[in-house]
Design a protein around this motif. Structure first.
Motif, mmCIF file in Angstrom:
data_model
loop_
_atom_site.group_PDB
_atom_site.id
_atom_site.type_symbol
_atom_site.label_atom_id
_atom_site.label_comp_id
_atom_site.label_asym_id
_atom_site.label_seq_id
_atom_site.Cartn_x
_atom_site.Cartn_y
_atom_site.Cartn_z
ATOM 1 N N PHE A 110 -14.119 -4.952 5.797
ATOM 2 C CA PHE A 110 -12.895 -5.449 5.163
ATOM 3 C C PHE A 110 -12.279 -6.458 6.114
ATOM 4 O O PHE A 110 -11.957 -6.131 7.253
ATOM 5 C CB PHE A 110 -11.907 -4.302 4.923
ATOM 6 C CG PHE A 110 -10.636 -4.741 4.222
ATOM 7 C CD1 PHE A 110 -10.491 -4.592 2.852
ATOM 8 C CD2 PHE A 110 -9.596 -5.330 4.944
ATOM 9 C CE1 PHE A 110 -9.332 -5.015 2.209
ATOM 10 C CE2 PHE A 110 -8.429 -5.765 4.304
ATOM 11 C CZ PHE A 110 -8.302 -5.592 2.931
ATOM 12 N N LYS A 132 -15.378 -7.280 1.789
ATOM 13 C CA LYS A 132 -14.142 -7.526 1.055
ATOM 14 C C LYS A 132 -13.259 -8.432 1.905
ATOM 15 O O LYS A 132 -12.850 -8.044 2.998
ATOM 16 C CB LYS A 132 -13.424 -6.212 0.760
ATOM 17 C CG LYS A 132 -14.206 -5.360 -0.226
ATOM 18 C CD LYS A 132 -13.611 -3.992 -0.442
ATOM 19 C CE LYS A 132 -14.514 -3.194 -1.390
ATOM 20 N NZ LYS A 132 -14.217 -1.766 -1.378
ATOM 21 N N GLU A 163 -0.680 -12.498 2.456
ATOM 22 C CA GLU A 163 0.506 -13.351 2.368
ATOM 23 C C GLU A 163 0.998 -13.767 3.746
ATOM 24 O O GLU A 163 1.734 -14.732 3.867
ATOM 25 C CB GLU A 163 1.627 -12.656 1.592
ATOM 26 C CG GLU A 163 2.106 -11.322 2.173
ATOM 27 C CD GLU A 163 1.308 -10.128 1.642
ATOM 28 O OE1 GLU A 163 0.167 -10.330 1.212
ATOM 29 O OE2 GLU A 163 1.843 -9.006 1.662
ATOM 30 N N ALA A 205 0.558 -8.802 6.984
ATOM 31 C CA ALA A 205 -0.120 -8.152 5.864
ATOM 32 C C ALA A 205 -1.630 -8.139 6.102
ATOM 33 O O ALA A 205 -2.325 -7.185 5.723
ATOM 34 C CB ALA A 205 0.196 -8.870 4.561
ATOM 35 N N GLY A 264 -2.196 -5.358 8.390
ATOM 36 C CA GLY A 264 -1.785 -4.123 7.715
ATOM 37 C C GLY A 264 -2.863 -3.656 6.745
ATOM 38 O O GLY A 264 -3.259 -2.489 6.737
ATOM 39 N N ALA A 265 -3.369 -4.592 5.956
ATOM 40 C CA ALA A 265 -4.403 -4.232 4.983
ATOM 41 C C ALA A 265 -5.672 -3.787 5.700
ATOM 42 O O ALA A 265 -6.354 -2.847 5.255
ATOM 43 C CB ALA A 265 -4.689 -5.414 4.063
ATOM 44 N N GLY A 285 -5.138 -0.299 6.707
ATOM 45 C CA GLY A 285 -5.244 0.563 5.529
ATOM 46 C C GLY A 285 -6.699 0.788 5.147
ATOM 47 O O GLY A 285 -7.114 1.913 4.843
ATOM 48 N N ALA A 286 -7.484 -0.293 5.195
ATOM 49 C CA ALA A 286 -8.898 -0.195 4.836
ATOM 50 C C ALA A 286 -9.624 0.720 5.827
ATOM 51 O O ALA A 286 -10.498 1.505 5.451
ATOM 52 C CB ALA A 286 -9.539 -1.573 4.811
ATOM 53 N N ALA A 319 -9.027 4.185 5.152
ATOM 54 C CA ALA A 319 -9.814 4.622 3.998
ATOM 55 C C ALA A 319 -11.316 4.566 4.256
ATOM 56 O O ALA A 319 -12.107 4.784 3.347
ATOM 57 C CB ALA A 319 -9.454 3.775 2.779
ATOM 58 N N HIS A 337 -13.294 1.914 5.761
ATOM 59 C CA HIS A 337 -14.016 0.658 5.897
ATOM 60 C C HIS A 337 -13.980 0.207 7.356
ATOM 61 O O HIS A 337 -13.234 0.749 8.164
ATOM 62 C CB HIS A 337 -13.361 -0.418 5.026
ATOM 63 C CG HIS A 337 -13.819 -0.385 3.594
ATOM 64 N ND1 HIS A 337 -14.183 0.778 2.955
ATOM 65 C CD2 HIS A 337 -13.969 -1.372 2.676
ATOM 66 C CE1 HIS A 337 -14.538 0.493 1.703
ATOM 67 N NE2 HIS A 337 -14.417 -0.805 1.515
ATOM 68 N N ALA A 356 1.389 -3.601 2.290
ATOM 69 C CA ALA A 356 0.197 -4.265 2.835
ATOM 70 C C ALA A 356 -0.853 -3.224 3.204
ATOM 71 O O ALA A 356 -2.041 -3.370 2.882
ATOM 72 C CB ALA A 356 0.573 -5.091 4.065
ATOM 73 N N ILE A 357 -0.425 -2.168 3.857
ATOM 74 C CA ILE A 357 -1.371 -1.136 4.278
ATOM 75 C C ILE A 357 -1.936 -0.431 3.043
ATOM 76 O O ILE A 357 -3.138 -0.176 2.943
ATOM 77 C CB ILE A 357 -0.680 -0.179 5.268
ATOM 78 C CG1 ILE A 357 -0.482 -0.945 6.587
ATOM 79 C CG2 ILE A 357 -1.500 1.093 5.492
ATOM 80 C CD1 ILE A 357 0.597 -0.476 7.479
ATOM 81 N N THR A 382 -2.334 -1.755 0.168
ATOM 82 C CA THR A 382 -3.278 -2.687 -0.457
ATOM 83 C C THR A 382 -4.664 -2.515 0.160
ATOM 84 O O THR A 382 -5.678 -2.505 -0.545
ATOM 85 C CB THR A 382 -2.786 -4.141 -0.295
ATOM 86 O OG1 THR A 382 -1.551 -4.285 -0.986
ATOM 87 C CG2 THR A 382 -3.785 -5.141 -0.862
ATOM 88 N N GLY A 383 -4.689 -2.353 1.482
ATOM 89 C CA GLY A 383 -5.972 -2.136 2.159
ATOM 90 C C GLY A 383 -6.624 -0.831 1.732
ATOM 91 O O GLY A 383 -7.826 -0.771 1.486
ATOM 92 N N VAL A 384 -5.812 0.210 1.612
ATOM 93 C CA VAL A 384 -6.346 1.520 1.229
ATOM 94 C C VAL A 384 -6.920 1.464 -0.190
ATOM 95 O O VAL A 384 -8.056 1.868 -0.446
ATOM 96 C CB VAL A 384 -5.254 2.609 1.312
ATOM 97 C CG1 VAL A 384 -5.752 3.928 0.722
ATOM 98 C CG2 VAL A 384 -4.794 2.814 2.756
ATOM 99 N N THR A 401 -7.782 -1.136 -1.982
ATOM 100 C CA THR A 401 -8.898 -2.067 -2.114
ATOM 101 C C THR A 401 -10.176 -1.439 -1.563
ATOM 102 O O THR A 401 -11.259 -1.614 -2.110
ATOM 103 C CB THR A 401 -8.583 -3.374 -1.362
ATOM 104 O OG1 THR A 401 -7.322 -3.850 -1.827
ATOM 105 C CG2 THR A 401 -9.615 -4.434 -1.627
ATOM 106 N N ALA A 402 -10.021 -0.697 -0.454
ATOM 107 C CA ALA A 402 -11.197 -0.066 0.145
ATOM 108 C C ALA A 402 -11.723 1.042 -0.760
ATOM 109 O O ALA A 402 -12.924 1.206 -0.921
ATOM 110 C CB ALA A 402 -10.856 0.496 1.520
ATOM 111 N N ALA A 420 2.338 -7.755 -3.113
ATOM 112 C CA ALA A 420 1.591 -6.607 -3.654
ATOM 113 C C ALA A 420 1.790 -6.584 -5.179
ATOM 114 O O ALA A 420 0.847 -6.361 -5.941
ATOM 115 C CB ALA A 420 2.065 -5.311 -3.028
ATOM 116 N N TYR A 449 -6.144 -6.069 -8.968
ATOM 117 C CA TYR A 449 -6.760 -6.783 -7.844
ATOM 118 C C TYR A 449 -8.068 -6.114 -7.428
ATOM 119 O O TYR A 449 -9.095 -6.764 -7.283
ATOM 120 C CB TYR A 449 -5.772 -6.819 -6.671
ATOM 121 C CG TYR A 449 -6.293 -7.537 -5.462
ATOM 122 C CD1 TYR A 449 -6.198 -8.928 -5.361
ATOM 123 C CD2 TYR A 449 -6.888 -6.844 -4.414
ATOM 124 C CE1 TYR A 449 -6.688 -9.604 -4.260
ATOM 125 C CE2 TYR A 449 -7.389 -7.513 -3.303
ATOM 126 C CZ TYR A 449 -7.281 -8.889 -3.227
ATOM 127 O OH TYR A 449 -7.771 -9.547 -2.133
#
Ligand code: SF4
Lengths: 618, 343
Positions: free
Chosen positions: A268, A293, A298, A302, A305-306, A309-310, A313, A315, B82-83, B85-87, B89-90, B116, B310
């Motif tokens: 990711f 991915k 933005e 972010a 942050g994403a 998050g990935a 989860a 990734h 944002a976080i 979104t990552g979760v 999306t993954a 988001a 998304y």
């Protein structure tokens, strides 16, 4: 079209053998100099030269045509011996207009070859470049071997009767210059002819025009005898294998794809466009069939942050940027440190501070990577030494991040990112084993229970039954991971997080020394200065000096044997494209009287600058 | 396709979603009511606990994940979308909730909130709006009314407030709702609606901070006045309010006005009929801006539309890349471009 051979050559010209040549192509940013340089590079690599390149483009996308800020350049060094730098001063300068001449002439070696496109030396262009008199006529270039060629008009002449609109015809002139240079340095045209065919396969008239112009340039040099001598640079002794030319950003992108494949988890990539890192986003977004991915966020925050998050989860979370972006990501890096999630932060460094020099190189983010966050916030740091090595170090960054459940910085820079070199394609079997396993066992699960050897906590991803747990930025209680504000626990956890990063040292190779195992001077470097440092040290060694060099690919933690290596030399010199950041770390950690040689000019060290500096201590 | 982790095995209860962590909000805080309703709704969704993730930023509300026995991530100020979104999306199979507040979502995290929503990531965002900064002890927030006297504005706030729903419509949120802590039944319904929405959804919850902004909403939501001062939106129904539903909202051009049924020839047919599925959000936007005392305050679902999310579209691109080029072949990738052999 057959390859040029000795027999084809006109008898009145001589062929001279050279060991290495450094050429710089310079023109307006719209003149296609990057393509010209890139083609010369590929061809040289294919015929077996060792090569090293340095593109140099303006920060402005479309600076006014003919202006000084609009000058774009591409320097390459090609050689029959092992080389590691794009060369200090070019021996050959191709200047497509007065501005390109003005910006670059000061670098051309005395007596060097200067090829100019006379058509562009109009009053108007001379004025834009700030010339009071035409340098082609006022004798100011008498110290060089000047070849005046009306490149634009010869290009148009070659295209007489072609269907291409006039405006586009003129844009072929870079291929004319390339043709001249191919003849001058005895290169075959086939690789470029093939490239043109592929590149413009859906614009046959453009392909045809470029082909005609390339050949016209070549034939012009061959038949007009403007050059009385032409040159040959033989094959270098290169390790047998299969090669491709690769830039640092390409190697970085495919390195991370490979790394993710090796872990068995999808990649990711969260990123926000920024020079000089954007190419990694472009490259990765092309490889969705690897399950990659890419998330164009933005903003920088972010983006990371994403990625966090990935990673939470399951990734391989990667975020990429340059120095100003790292500044914005700092708080989130702290979150990844606190929550002990694997994460890689790619920083393609550029000149700073603030917006600084977006398109120029610098190594001044080392301390930002090391310390640029609130409180005690340790991370791993790796740094590739060459464009090709970006591949391997990307894998290393992911390997360490996932094995130790921690953020790892990958420090590249503008020079590595855009510079290229022939890269021996590694065999898949040679890549490390690094499959990740998630915690699934519920018995005895605690979110902050640790592996004895690595101190890593378990990676327990959402979706796993029975392991529901909460993580966050508030201090964690040892083992349970519950919110905890107790003084002793905090002290313990801060030290534990630091210890975990230090333990990565058990998993990284020891530092190797180039040259004598002990002696007068050790030149210690990191990152993209590898080529210039090694070349300088090699020259000094050949002159019989007691000097060695060592190059750090791992900056936090350092290799286990670093302290011991430092002690074996009377003096340690640390050249860096900053004002002494590694030097500060080395002095603080090892109490050695290391000297810093720092320079921040937006470009790599010249070998001659390093030789001069090192000599002061020999 | 996302299954949202439907499990259908043993029926869970509200208790299954409680944690052993002591809840640390001030006694009397509206947050308790929201937590209770979310915990009540969760078992109804038919999801396994492990497939639910609560993600929050910073603020009183953001302690929420610690009290939910699901996966949870208490992140940093403003960054939860944002976080999340990552979760999402993954792993699109997870049901991902974002718990945020007015300062967290609209001030420091405004940018992430907007984007988001715009991307239509399937996130269930619950925005606790108490119109004050609670955790930092009483400064004005971006939703504080102008003139409010507070710790950081002793002479009164001069900032104009932002309306969270206006922002959500502008950002093209596909689900927009509003409820409040003091109406648990309505709140539970709204949480459930949000949970079932696929796409970016935002539920604003008026939440009383009894310590720093007590009674912020009581002008319209107290028992004795709420019939006249609030309006419950119902899809396909005219916008009527008042004890006997005798008052309504009529649109005059783009401006709403209050009318009384039976007066001046006004009938129910003149009253604006709510359509939460309208493709164009303009009329919902007008409703979202109605504020007390000029108008009754609308509660309910303003907008609920569907469009591809998304994470679905990204998964689609990956699938079509694989279909076109075959699954990623590392050797092929390494050997791509111009290569040559040195022997
Ligand atoms: S400060 Fe206000 S919002 Fe925060 S917990 Fe206390 S009552 Fe609730």
């Amino acid at each position: 079209m057959s390859a040029t051979t000795l027999e084809d050559l006109s008898t009145s010209t001589q062929l001279e053998e050279l060991e290495s040549v450094t050429i710089r192509f310079a023109g307006d940013s719209g003149d296609g100099m990057q393509v010209t340089g890139g083609q010369f590079t590929s061809t040289s690599a294919i015929i077996g030269n060792d090569i090293s390149t340095l593109p140099d483009f303006p920060a402005e996308i479309r600076a006014p045509a003919g202006s000084l800020p609009g000058v774009s350049g591409y320097q390459l060094n090609f050689s029959s011996r092992d080389i590691r730098t794009p060369g200090d001063e070019p021996q050959v300068l191709v200047a497509m207009n007065p501005a390109a001449l003005k910006v670059n002439i000061k670098d051309l070696e005395p007596g060097g070859i200067l090829v100019v496109n006379t058509d562009e030396f109009t009053d108007n262009n001379l004025k834009k470049a700030g010339y009071a008199a035409n340098p082609l006529e006022d004798g100011s270039l008498s110290g060089f071997r000047v070849f005046k060629v009306a490149i634009t008009s010869l290009t148009l002449k070659a295209l007489e009767g072609a269907s291409l609109p006039f405006k586009l015809q003129e844009r072929c002139k870079n291929f004319y210059a390339l043709g001249l240079m191919y003849w001058l340095y005895d290169r075959p045209m086939e690789p470029t002819l093939k490239w043109i065919e592929d590149k413009f396969s859906n614009k046959p008239e453009v392909a045809e025009a470029n082909r005609l112009v390339l050949k016209a340039g070549f034939n012009y040099a061959d038949t007009t005898e403007i050059f009385t001598t032409h040159y040959r640079v033989g094959k270098a002794k290169i390790k047998p294998g299969k090669y491709r030319n690769i830039t640092g950003n390409e190697a970085t992108a495919i390195g991370f794809i490979a790394a993710a494949q090796l872990t068995g988890r999808p990649l990711f990539y969260g990123s926000y466009p920024i020079t000089p890192a954007s190419d990694v986003l472009h490259e990765l977004s092309k490889h969705k069939n690897f399950g990659v991915k890419t998330f164009q966020a933005e903003d920088e925050i972010a983006a990371i942050g994403a990625a966090i998050g990935a990673s939470f989860a399951g990734h391989i979370g990667l975020t990429g940027t340059s120095g100003p972006g790292v500044a914005l990501k700092s708080e989130a890096i702290g979150l990844a440190v606190m929550t002990e999630l694997p994460l890689v932060i790619l920083d393609v460094q550029r000149g700073g501070p603030s917006t600084g020099l977006p398109t120029k190189t610098e190594q001044a983010d080392l301390l930002q990577a090391m310390f640029g966050r609130n409180s005690e916030c340790p991370v791993g740091i790796v740094a590739p030494a060459t464009p090709g090595e970006c591949f391997q170090m990307a894998i290393e960054a992911v390997r360490l991040a996932t094995k130790y459940m921690a953020p790892v910085f990958f420090l590249s820079d503008g020079y590595l990112a855009n510079g290229s070199e022939p890269w021996e394609i590694p065999a898949l079997e040679s890549l490390p084993e690094m499959k990740v396993t998630f915690r699934t066992e519920t018995e005895g699960f605690l979110p902050y229970l640790r592996d004895e050897k690595t101190l890593a906590r378990p990676w327990a991803i959402p979706g796993t039954p029975g392991l529901e747990h909460r993580i966050g930025g508030i201090e964690k209680q040892h083992l349970t991971g519950n919110v905890n504000y107790e003084p002793e626990n905090h002290h313990f956890m801060v030290k534990l997080r630091a210890e975990k990063i230090q333990r990565m040292a058990q998993d990284i190779p020891e530092l190797e020394v180039f040259g004598p195992a002990e002696g007068k001077v050790l030149v210690l470097g990191w990152g993209s200065t590898y080529g210039s440092i090694t070349t300088a040290v090699e020259q000094l060694q050949e002159q019989g000096h007691s000097v060695a060099s060592a190059h750090l690919r791992y900056l936090n933690p350092f290799p286990k044997n670093l302290g011991e290596v430092l002690k074996r030399y009377e003096k340690v010199i640390i050249p860096e494209l900053n004002l002494g950041q590694l030097c500060m770390l080395i002095r603080a950690q090892f109490l050695v009287d290391a000297v810093s040689f720092g320079q921040v000019k937006g470009k790599p060290f010249k070998v001659s600058e390093l030789v001069k500096k090192i000599k002061e201590y020999l | 396709m996302s299954t949202n982790g439907t499990n259908g095995a043993v029926k869970l209860t509200r208790k299954d979603f409680q944690t052993d962590q002591e809840v640390r909000w001030c006694p009397g805080c509206g947050d308790y009511s929201i937590l209770a309703q979310v915990q009540k709704v969760m078992p109804e969704l038919g999801l396994s606990k492990e497939n639910i993730v609560f993600i929050s930023g910073i603020g009183c509300s953001s302690r929420f994940p610690y009290y939910m026995n699901t996966y949870g991530f208490h992140t940093i100020h403003g960054r939860a979308p944002a976080i999340a979104t990552g979760v999402k999306t993954a792993n699109p199979d997870l049901q991902v909730w974002v718990v945020t507040g007015d300062g967290d979502a609209l001030s420091i995290g405004g940018n992430h909130f907007i984007h988001a929503l715009r991307r239509n990531v399937d996130l269930k965002i619950v925005l606790f709006n108490n119109r004050i900064y609670g955790l930092t002890k009483g400064q004005y927030s971006p939703t504080s009314e102008q003139g409010k006297i507070n710790k950081s504005a002793p002479m009164g706030t001069i900032d104009y407030p932002i309306n969270p729903l206006s922002l959500a419509f502008a950002a093209e949120a596909t689900f927009v709702g509003r409820s409040m802590d003091v109406d648990p039944k309505h709140l539970a319904t709204m949480v459930e609606r949000l949970a079932h929405h696929k796409g970016s959804g935002i539920l604003e919850v008026y939440q009383n901070c009894n310590i720093f902004n007590d009674g912020a909403f009581k002008g319209f939501n107290e028992r004795d006045v709420k019939d006249d001062r609030m309006l419950y939106l119902e899809h396909g129904k005219p916008l009527l309010f008042g004890k006997n539903k005798t008052q309504g909202i009529r649109l005059r051009g783009a401006s709403p006005e209050i009318v009384t049924i039976g007066e001046n020839g006004v009938t129910v047919d003149d009253v604006f009929v709510h359509d939460e599925n309208a493709a164009e959000p303009s009329l919902s936007y007008i409703l979202g801006r109605m504020q007390y005392p000029e108008f009754p305050v609308p509660m309910g679902v303003f907008r609920s539309v569907t469009r591809p999310t998304y994470e679905e579209m990204l998964a689609g691109q990956i699938a079509s890349a694989v279909a076109k080029k075959g699954p990623g072949d590392l050797a092929k990738l390494l050997h791509s471009g111009e290569t040559w052999e040195i022997s």
